[in-house]
Design a protein around this motif. Structure first.
Motif, short mmCIF file in Angstrom:
data_model
loop_
_atom_site.label_atom_id
_atom_site.label_comp_id
_atom_site.label_asym_id
_atom_site.label_seq_id
_atom_site.Cartn_x
_atom_site.Cartn_y
_atom_site.Cartn_z
N PRO A 141 0.67 -1.28 -0.09
CA PRO A 141 0.06 -0.15 0.04
C PRO A 141 0.73 1.37 -0.04
O PRO A 141 2.04 1.29 0.69
N GLY A 142 0.31 2.45 -0.73
CA GLY A 142 1.08 3.76 -0.53
C GLY A 142 2.03 3.51 -1.84
O GLY A 142 2.85 4.74 -1.90
N THR A 143 2.19 2.90 -2.68
CA THR A 143 2.93 2.95 -3.70
C THR A 143 2.35 2.58 -5.23
O THR A 143 1.31 1.97 -5.27
N SER A 144 2.61 3.41 -6.00
CA SER A 144 1.67 3.32 -7.57
C SER A 144 2.81 3.61 -8.55
O SER A 144 3.40 4.51 -8.58
N PRO A 145 2.50 2.59 -9.50
CA PRO A 145 2.15 1.31 -9.46
C PRO A 145 2.87 0.72 -8.41
O PRO A 145 3.90 1.01 -7.93
N PRO A 146 1.99 -0.35 -7.72
CA PRO A 146 2.43 -0.88 -6.35
C PRO A 146 3.74 -1.81 -6.37
O PRO A 146 4.02 -2.42 -7.32
N SER A 147 4.69 -1.73 -5.34
CA SER A 147 5.65 -2.50 -5.17
C SER A 147 5.12 -3.74 -4.76
O SER A 147 4.00 -3.94 -4.14
N LEU A 148 5.80 -4.89 -5.10
CA LEU A 148 5.30 -6.34 -4.59
C LEU A 148 6.22 -6.89 -3.69
O LEU A 148 7.42 -6.83 -3.95
N LEU A 149 5.65 -7.39 -2.55
CA LEU A 149 6.59 -8.14 -1.53
C LEU A 149 6.06 -9.67 -1.65
O LEU A 149 5.01 -9.96 -1.73
N ILE A 150 7.11 -10.31 -2.27
CA ILE A 150 6.71 -11.74 -2.24
C ILE A 150 7.79 -12.69 -1.67
O ILE A 150 8.82 -12.30 -1.18
N THR A 151 7.15 -13.57 -0.75
CA THR A 151 7.76 -14.44 0.07
C THR A 151 7.69 -15.92 -0.60
O THR A 151 6.37 -16.28 -0.86
N VAL A 152 8.68 -16.52 -0.52
CA VAL A 152 8.73 -18.17 -1.07
C VAL A 152 9.34 -18.99 -0.17
O VAL A 152 10.20 -18.64 0.55
N SER A 153 8.67 -20.16 -0.06
CA SER A 153 9.29 -21.23 1.05
C SER A 153 9.33 -22.33 0.03
O SER A 153 8.45 -22.91 -0.96
N GLY A 154 10.19 -23.08 0.10
CA GLY A 154 10.61 -24.37 -0.73
C GLY A 154 11.92 -25.06 -0.22
O GLY A 154 12.46 -24.95 0.75
N ASN A 155 12.47 -26.16 -1.15
CA ASN A 155 13.33 -26.46 -0.80
C ASN A 155 14.46 -26.41 -2.14
O ASN A 155 13.90 -26.33 -3.23
N VAL A 156 15.68 -26.75 -1.75
CA VAL A 156 16.78 -26.32 -2.92
C VAL A 156 18.03 -27.61 -2.66
O VAL A 156 18.16 -27.75 -1.41
N THR A 157 18.06 -28.20 -3.58
CA THR A 157 19.16 -29.07 -3.64
C THR A 157 20.32 -28.52 -4.35
O THR A 157 20.37 -27.86 -5.42
N HIS A 158 21.49 -28.83 -3.73
CA HIS A 158 22.80 -28.12 -4.27
C HIS A 158 23.66 -29.15 -4.77
O HIS A 158 23.78 -30.39 -4.23
N GLY A 159 24.47 -28.76 -5.96
CA GLY A 159 25.66 -29.82 -6.42
C GLY A 159 24.96 -31.06 -6.97
O GLY A 159 23.79 -30.92 -7.67
N LEU A 160 25.35 -32.29 -6.33
CA LEU A 160 24.55 -33.32 -6.97
C LEU A 160 23.83 -33.97 -6.03
O LEU A 160 23.10 -35.11 -6.24
N GLY A 161 23.26 -33.49 -5.01
CA GLY A 161 22.57 -33.68 -4.04
C GLY A 161 22.88 -34.96 -3.27
O GLY A 161 24.03 -35.15 -3.28
N PRO A 162 21.92 -35.92 -2.88
CA PRO A 162 22.41 -37.06 -2.07
C PRO A 162 23.24 -38.09 -2.78
O PRO A 162 24.13 -38.76 -2.51
N ALA A 163 23.04 -38.05 -4.30
CA ALA A 163 23.93 -38.72 -5.10
C ALA A 163 25.15 -38.54 -5.05
O ALA A 163 26.14 -39.30 -5.59
N GLN A 183 21.73 -33.42 1.24
CA GLN A 183 20.01 -33.54 1.26
C GLN A 183 19.47 -32.29 0.69
O GLN A 183 19.96 -31.06 1.08
N PRO A 184 18.44 -32.05 0.23
CA PRO A 184 17.56 -30.79 0.22
C PRO A 184 17.55 -29.90 1.36
O PRO A 184 17.22 -30.44 2.35
N ARG A 185 17.68 -28.50 1.21
CA ARG A 185 17.52 -27.70 2.30
C ARG A 185 16.32 -26.94 2.12
O ARG A 185 15.77 -26.69 0.94
N VAL A 186 15.54 -26.61 3.26
CA VAL A 186 14.40 -25.68 3.25
C VAL A 186 14.98 -24.19 2.99
O VAL A 186 15.85 -23.85 3.65
N PHE A 187 14.59 -23.33 2.07
CA PHE A 187 14.84 -22.14 1.85
C PHE A 187 13.84 -21.13 2.39
O PHE A 187 12.70 -21.63 1.95
#
Lengths: 164, 608
Positions: free
Chosen positions: A90-112, A126-130
């Motif tokens: 609120p208070g911005t035009s066109p409005p700024s957007l605040l986005i929050t994301v929750s998920g998991n991310v695997t790095h490199g080769l993962g468990p393999a 193993q995948p991390r929660v981010f």
């Protein structure tokens, strides 16, 4: 209730919310697709500007250049978005957007990629929660490229943490 | 919105940006159009037959409206083959889209009975369709005009049944496949005036996924379900910029119910690349999306370590005590008297919460769900959160009403929902390592705001179970004289998003080095570095057979997650994974133990 703060109180219309929701949907898809691609060093900086503020697990980076510096040294990733939400600010035009994301991310080769002689219950690889927060802001200088375009948005702020 | 159901009225519209118009696809008077306009060929078509079909199209009739056409045509002659027509009319098209008519007998039921039935050697259907597609194809403009197929000379010559006018889904698929083989690739396609249902269009995206402009004006796409068959969600047409849906029952219904805004939003959501729908630009926020082929070649990701260590709390550009004082006061009120928070929010502030019900891998491996230290984890249920209006857009993004009703605006609205959410206990004065705070200034219009993210855990008071959370707030300085100021809030919340998820340990953000892969317990030097640093693909629900996907979708969300988790771990198919969980009271660890005991005896078809 009649609080008057520094912001201009503007009412969000269903259309504002719908446009913001659609934008967040598009953004989260193209952003993480770009992040996980072999071409991420060319693709990801497009989302940022020199003024963008980033923190990665509590370490600050500045602008598209800082992002490149960070991502150059990042292992390969595979993100899975499990939840996301988006508010027009609120208070911005066109409005700024605040986005929050929750998920998991695997790095490199993962468990393999783990060595075979591991103890049971080893969580490494193993995948991390981010948790990632984006503030998307309009770029008034970017010329529109689509007929119904409100504005081109870029990542004004980006804060990510591994949280699980 | 000024869309017209009457295609003829579109001539007055001037949308400069319309790529379809440039391509010659949206013409001035669709009712005047047939294959001859672009593809050349037959002259002397009767106007009356055409007009009758247009009328039919505008009525909300079953898709297999071929009989109407026949009836009209035959009434102009001698009632020829009316028996067939009536029989045809009584058989509503099945979902399978097999609009069968008595075509096999070749009874001469031509759409223009006035023509002298000259027997022509009929080629194989695919060759006949190929002749039609070739004739209608303009490689220079990359425009394939398959409108009004029933009217085409080729169709009449071979007595073909175009899809929508007696032809089957297979005929449609053959035509789309032939179109998909054209070179150069088809950019613009018109399928206008063909009475096509959503079912008949189901294969279009498979064979022509890269279309830029598409008209299905004046067809028989009935409802949202059929629209879904046609355009799917997100990945069916990956480049589509312009679409014309005018003159389909689904569109007419939206107009009739004054619901075009929602209709357009739904289509825009399903086709993220879409820019123009029914000649009106789609309002959208856009991004500097990455190019399909980057201009510069770049190094592929090959790092095997993280660029920096996990850092401690990061607070900058603001007095740290201001943030911590705010958060302590906020969470004390949040745990004890949520309605006292009404003045912590701006009058226009936004709040929503989202449940991420996925099971975190590392927490699961560590065994937190069944640990002695946290005996109440099994009592936790997602139901109360989901019912209270979780705004996880991954789940509810397709439901426009929920995306609006689950976003709460203004302090009063916000505390109203806060007070019905499950009671919580945040141990904000407890061990600091259990929370992780990042806060830094961000632009807010012409001013600055403070972006605060807090990660941590709380106890759900009712069950005593522990959950993790991520809280993101946009804060601004409180204005003098405001209710917030009078109540002692130095900063005010403009936006507040709360993610609630299954418990994960705070070890995740413990400052220090982090590993990408586990280190070998063997002495160093013996490890051969792996050749390709590509992470494995996570388990994909799409790899399940369609019937199992459908069955899975009927389960409550938490059980879906459990089944997916078991599938991913065991390679069991969803049916067996479900039965395994069901036999173990939906306890993941018990189900896994059970699986490991019996896996050798399971039949091969238990696995994916």
């Amino acid at each position: 209730m009649s609080t008057t703060t520094t912001t201009v109180t503007t009412n969000l219309t269903p259309s504002d919310i719908e446009i913001a929701t659609r934008a967040a949907d598009t953004f989260t898809r193209i952003y993480y697709t770009a992040y996980d691609a072999d071409t991420r060093l060319a693709d990801l900086p497009q989302f940022y500007r020199p003024t963008s503020s980033l923190t990665w697990n509590g370490k600050p980076f500045q602008g598209a250049e800082g992002l490149v510096q960070l991502v150059t040294q990042m292992p390969a990733t595979k993100h899975e978005v499990q939840s996301f939400d988006c508010h027009p600010i609120p208070g911005t035009s066109p409005p700024s957007l605040l986005i929050t994301v929750s998920g998991n991310v695997t790095h490199g080769l993962g468990p393999a990629g783990n060595p075979s002689d591991l103890p049971t219950r080893c969580i490494e690889g193993q995948p991390r929660v981010f948790s990632q927060t984006f503030l998307l802001v309009p770029d008034p200088t970017a010329p529109p490229t689509k007929p119904g375009e409100v504005a081109k948005y870029y990542v004004g702020a980006d804060a990510v943490r591994f949280v699980g | 919105m000024s869309l017209s159901t009457q295609p003829a009225a579109s001539g007055s519209k001037t949308i400069a940006s319309s790529a379809l118009r440039r391509a010659g696809l949206m013409d001035r008077d669709a009712t005047m159009r047939d294959g001859t306009d672009n593809a050349g060929g037959r002259k002397g078509r009767t106007r009356s037959g055409k007009a009758a079909r247009m009328l039919d199209i505008n009525r909300d009739k079953p898709s297999g409206s071929r009989p109407q056409t026949i009836r009209f045509s035959t009434s102009a002659t001698n009632g020829h083959s009316s028996q067939t027509a009536i029989r045809g009319a009584s058989s509503r098209p099945t979902l399978a889209g097999r609009i069968r008519r008595n075509a096999v007998s070749g009874d001469g039921e031509s759409s223009t009975p006035s023509r002298i039935p000259v027997k022509i050697m009929t080629p194989k259907p695919v060759e006949a369709w190929r002749e039609l597609v070739k004739k209608r194809w303009n490689p220079e403009t990359k425009f394939l005009n398959l409108d009004s197929m029933l009217e085409d000379e080729v169709v009449k010559k071979y007595n073909l049944n175009p899809p929508g006018n007696g032809g089957t889904g297979r005929d449609a698929a053959v035509i789309f496949k032939l179109a998909g083989q054209l070179k150069p690739e088809v950019e613009t396609l018109s399928l206008a005036n063909n009475k096509l249902t959503g079912m008949l269009l189901i294969q279009l995206g498979r064979y022509l996924p890269s279309l830029l402009n598409l008209s299905v004006q004046n067809n028989s796409i009935r409802d949202k379900k059929e629209l879904g068959m046609f355009i799917g969600t997100k990945d069916k047409f990956t480049k589509l910029r312009e679409l014309v849906l005018v003159g389909n029952p689904v569109h007419d219904a939206a107009l009739k119910h004054n619901d075009t805004a929602a209709f357009r939003a739904d289509v825009a959501r399903r086709i993220p690349t879409l820019q123009v729908l029914d000649q009106d630009p789609i309002t959208q926020i856009s991004f500097d999306a990455p190019q399909a082929t980057p201009l510069v070649s770049v190094a592929k990701p090959n790092a095997t370590t993280f660029p920096v260590e996990m850092g401690p709390a990061f607070v900058t550009g603001v007095d740290g005590s201001l943030v911590s004082n705010f958060l302590i006061r906020y969470f004390q009120a949040f745990d004890n008297q949520r309605d006292a928070l009404v003045f912590a929010y701006d009058g226009a502030a936004t709040f929503s919460f989202s449940a991420n019900t996925a099971i975190p891998t590392r927490a699961r491996i560590t065994g937190y769900h069944s640990s002695r230290e946290m005996p109440n984890q099994r009592k936790l249920e997602w139901g109360s959160w989901l019912e209270a209006g979780s705004r996880n857009l991954n789940r509810i993004g397709s439901d426009a009403n929920k995306t609006i009703s689950n976003l709460h605006i203004g302090g009063e609205q916000i505390v109203k929902v806060l007070t019905v959410l499950p009671p919580t206990r945040h141990d904000i004065n407890g061990p600091p390592e259990k929370f992780c705070l990042d806060a830094f200034p961000v632009p807010h219009g012409q001013n600055m705001g403070l972006l605060v993210t807090l990660h941590g855990q709380f106890t759900e008071v009712t069950s005593g179970g522990i959950r993790s959370f991520d809280r993101t707030m946009m804060l601004v300085p409180t204005a003098d004289g405001s209710g917030a100021k009078l109540n002692g809030w130095d900063v005010t919340i403009l936006s507040d998003q709360w993610i609630i998820r299954s418990y994960s340990s705070h070890e995740a953000w413990k400052p220090g080095p982090m590993l990408v892969q586990a280190e070998s317990t063997k002495p160093k030097g013996g490890i051969v570095s792996a050749p390709s640093p590509q992470p494995p693909q996570p388990f994909n629900v799409a790899s399940l057979p369609p019937d199992q996907q459908a069955a899975l979708a009927t389960l409550p969300e938490t059980r879906q997650n459990l089944v997916i988790q078991v599938c991913a771990q065991t390679n069991l198919n969803a049916k067996y994974a479900h039965d395994c969980l069901n036999g173990n009271e939906w306890d993941f660890n018990r189900a896994m133990a059970n699986f490991n005991n019996v896996k050798a005896s399971l039949p091969r078809d238990a696995f994916l």
